[in-house]
Design a protein around this motif. Sequence first.
Motif, PDB file in Angstrom:
ATOM      1  N   TYR A  98       0.838  -1.206   0.000  1.00  0.00           N
ATOM      2  CA  TYR A  98       0.000   0.000   0.000  1.00  0.00           C
ATOM      3  C   TYR A  98       0.873   1.256   0.000  1.00  0.00           C
ATOM      4  N   LEU A  99       1.894   1.292   0.871  1.00  0.00           N
ATOM      5  CA  LEU A  99       2.766   2.458   0.954  1.00  0.00           C
ATOM      6  C   LEU A  99       3.628   2.635  -0.295  1.00  0.00           C
ATOM      7  N   SER A 100       3.935   1.545  -0.973  1.00  0.00           N
ATOM      8  CA  SER A 100       4.807   1.582  -2.145  1.00  0.00           C
ATOM      9  C   SER A 100       4.071   1.924  -3.434  1.00  0.00           C
ATOM     10  N   SER A 101       2.753   1.919  -3.395  1.00  0.00           N
ATOM     11  CA  SER A 101       1.996   2.150  -4.629  1.00  0.00           C
ATOM     12  C   SER A 101       2.261   3.556  -5.169  1.00  0.00           C
ATOM     13  N   PRO A 102       2.226   3.710  -6.491  1.00  0.00           N
ATOM     14  CA  PRO A 102       2.527   5.008  -7.094  1.00  0.00           C
ATOM     15  C   PRO A 102       1.573   6.127  -6.657  1.00  0.00           C
ATOM     16  N   ASP A 103       0.348   5.804  -6.311  1.00  0.00           N
ATOM     17  CA  ASP A 103      -0.611   6.848  -5.940  1.00  0.00           C
ATOM     18  C   ASP A 103      -0.764   7.033  -4.426  1.00  0.00           C
ATOM     19  N   PHE A 104       0.086   6.368  -3.621  1.00  0.00           N
ATOM     20  CA  PHE A 104      -0.016   6.498  -2.171  1.00  0.00           C
ATOM     21  C   PHE A 104       0.139   7.952  -1.717  1.00  0.00           C
ATOM     22  N   ALA A 105       1.160   8.648  -2.197  1.00  0.00           N
ATOM     23  CA  ALA A 105       1.406  10.027  -1.754  1.00  0.00           C
ATOM     24  C   ALA A 105       0.195  10.907  -2.029  1.00  0.00           C
ATOM     25  N   ARG A 106      -0.343  10.834  -3.224  1.00  0.00           N
ATOM     26  CA  ARG A 106      -1.502  11.657  -3.584  1.00  0.00           C
ATOM     27  C   ARG A 106      -2.694  11.328  -2.699  1.00  0.00           C
ATOM     28  N   ARG A 107      -2.991  10.052  -2.535  1.00  0.00           N
ATOM     29  CA  ARG A 107      -4.157   9.646  -1.740  1.00  0.00           C
ATOM     30  C   ARG A 107      -3.981   9.991  -0.261  1.00  0.00           C
ATOM     31  N   PHE A 108      -2.790   9.783   0.278  1.00  0.00           N
ATOM     32  CA  PHE A 108      -2.564  10.056   1.692  1.00  0.00           C
ATOM     33  C   PHE A 108      -2.633  11.554   1.977  1.00  0.00           C
ATOM     34  N   VAL A 109      -1.964  12.362   1.155  1.00  0.00           N
ATOM     35  CA  VAL A 109      -1.994  13.814   1.359  1.00  0.00           C
ATOM     36  C   VAL A 109      -3.420  14.333   1.228  1.00  0.00           C
ATOM     37  N   SER A 110      -4.152  13.828   0.266  1.00  0.00           N
ATOM     38  CA  SER A 110      -5.550  14.241   0.093  1.00  0.00           C
ATOM     39  C   SER A 110      -6.381  13.903   1.326  1.00  0.00           C
ATOM     40  N   ALA A 111      -6.211  12.710   1.870  1.00  0.00           N
ATOM     41  CA  ALA A 111      -6.962  12.293   3.062  1.00  0.00           C
ATOM     42  C   ALA A 111      -6.571  13.121   4.275  1.00  0.00           C
ATOM     43  N   GLU A 112      -5.276  13.403   4.447  1.00  0.00           N
ATOM     44  CA  GLU A 112      -4.818  14.214   5.576  1.00  0.00           C
ATOM     45  C   GLU A 112      -5.318  15.651   5.459  1.00  0.00           C
ATOM     46  N   PHE A 113      -5.320  16.184   4.241  1.00  0.00           N
ATOM     47  CA  PHE A 113      -5.825  17.535   4.017  1.00  0.00           C
ATOM     48  C   PHE A 113      -7.314  17.596   4.367  1.00  0.00           C
ATOM     49  N   GLU A 114      -8.058  16.618   3.916  1.00  0.00           N
ATOM     50  CA  GLU A 114      -9.500  16.566   4.201  1.00  0.00           C
ATOM     51  C   GLU A 114      -9.750  16.461   5.704  1.00  0.00           C
ATOM     52  N   ARG A 115      -8.990  15.616   6.378  1.00  0.00           N
ATOM     53  CA  ARG A 115      -9.129  15.445   7.831  1.00  0.00           C
ATOM     54  C   ARG A 115      -8.815  16.757   8.560  1.00  0.00           C
ATOM     55  N   ALA A 116      -7.730  17.428   8.171  1.00  0.00           N
ATOM     56  CA  ALA A 116      -7.335  18.689   8.812  1.00  0.00           C
ATOM     57  C   ALA A 116      -8.361  19.783   8.523  1.00  0.00           C
ATOM     58  N   HIS A 117      -8.893  19.790   7.323  1.00  0.00           N
ATOM     59  CA  HIS A 117      -9.899  20.795   6.951  1.00  0.00           C
ATOM     60  C   HIS A 117     -11.169  20.615   7.779  1.00  0.00           C
ATOM     61  N   LYS A 118     -11.617  19.375   7.941  1.00  0.00           N
ATOM     62  CA  LYS A 118     -12.807  19.098   8.754  1.00  0.00           C
ATOM     63  C   LYS A 118     -12.568  19.468  10.216  1.00  0.00           C
ATOM     64  N   LYS A 119     -11.376  19.139  10.720  1.00  0.00           N
ATOM     65  CA  LYS A 119     -11.048  19.440  12.115  1.00  0.00           C
ATOM     66  C   LYS A 119     -11.036  20.956  12.337  1.00  0.00           C
TER      67      LYS A 119
END
Length: 133
Positions: A98-119
Motif C-alpha cells: 500500500y505504501l509503495s503504490s505510485p498513488d499512495f502520496a496523492r491519496r494520503f496527502v488528500s486524506a490528511e488535508f480533508e481530515r485537517a480541513h474538517k477538524k
Amino acid sequence: MAQLIRELPLENGLTLCIFDHTRHYFGDFHLVKLELTCEISLSSAPFDNAAEREAAQRLLGAAAVYRRFVEQMGVPTADVQPTVEQLIGNFTTHSLPYLSSPDFARRFVSAEFERAHKKKSRPTMGYAAGRHD
C-alpha cells in the motif's frame, strides 16, 4: 528515547523509517513497540493546482506524515530482537504494498488535508464555547 533502526526506500520514491520504542516494564518482560513513519513533502506531492498546494501547506505544514505503531507486550528479553524482526516482517508483508503504490502520496496527502480541513471547521465544544456571560 526512540532509535532509528531501519530505513526502507520504497518503489514510489518515499522512504519508510522504523523507530524502536521498546522498553522494559516488569521482571524479564518488555513492550516491543515500533513506530513506522513515512514523510511526504507537500512541495513534491501531486496537486491539481497551486491553490490546492498552498491550502494544504497552510493546514498541514511542509509535509504530511504517515505514522503507525506496532507493538507486542510481554516479550522476554531473549525474544526482543526476534519480535522486532517479526513485527517489521508482518508490516512489510501486509502494509508495504500500500505504501509503495505510485498513488499512495496523492491519496494520503488528500486524506490528511480533508481530515485537517474538517477538524479546522468543526466548532469547539469546550467550556468557554458554551458560556454566555
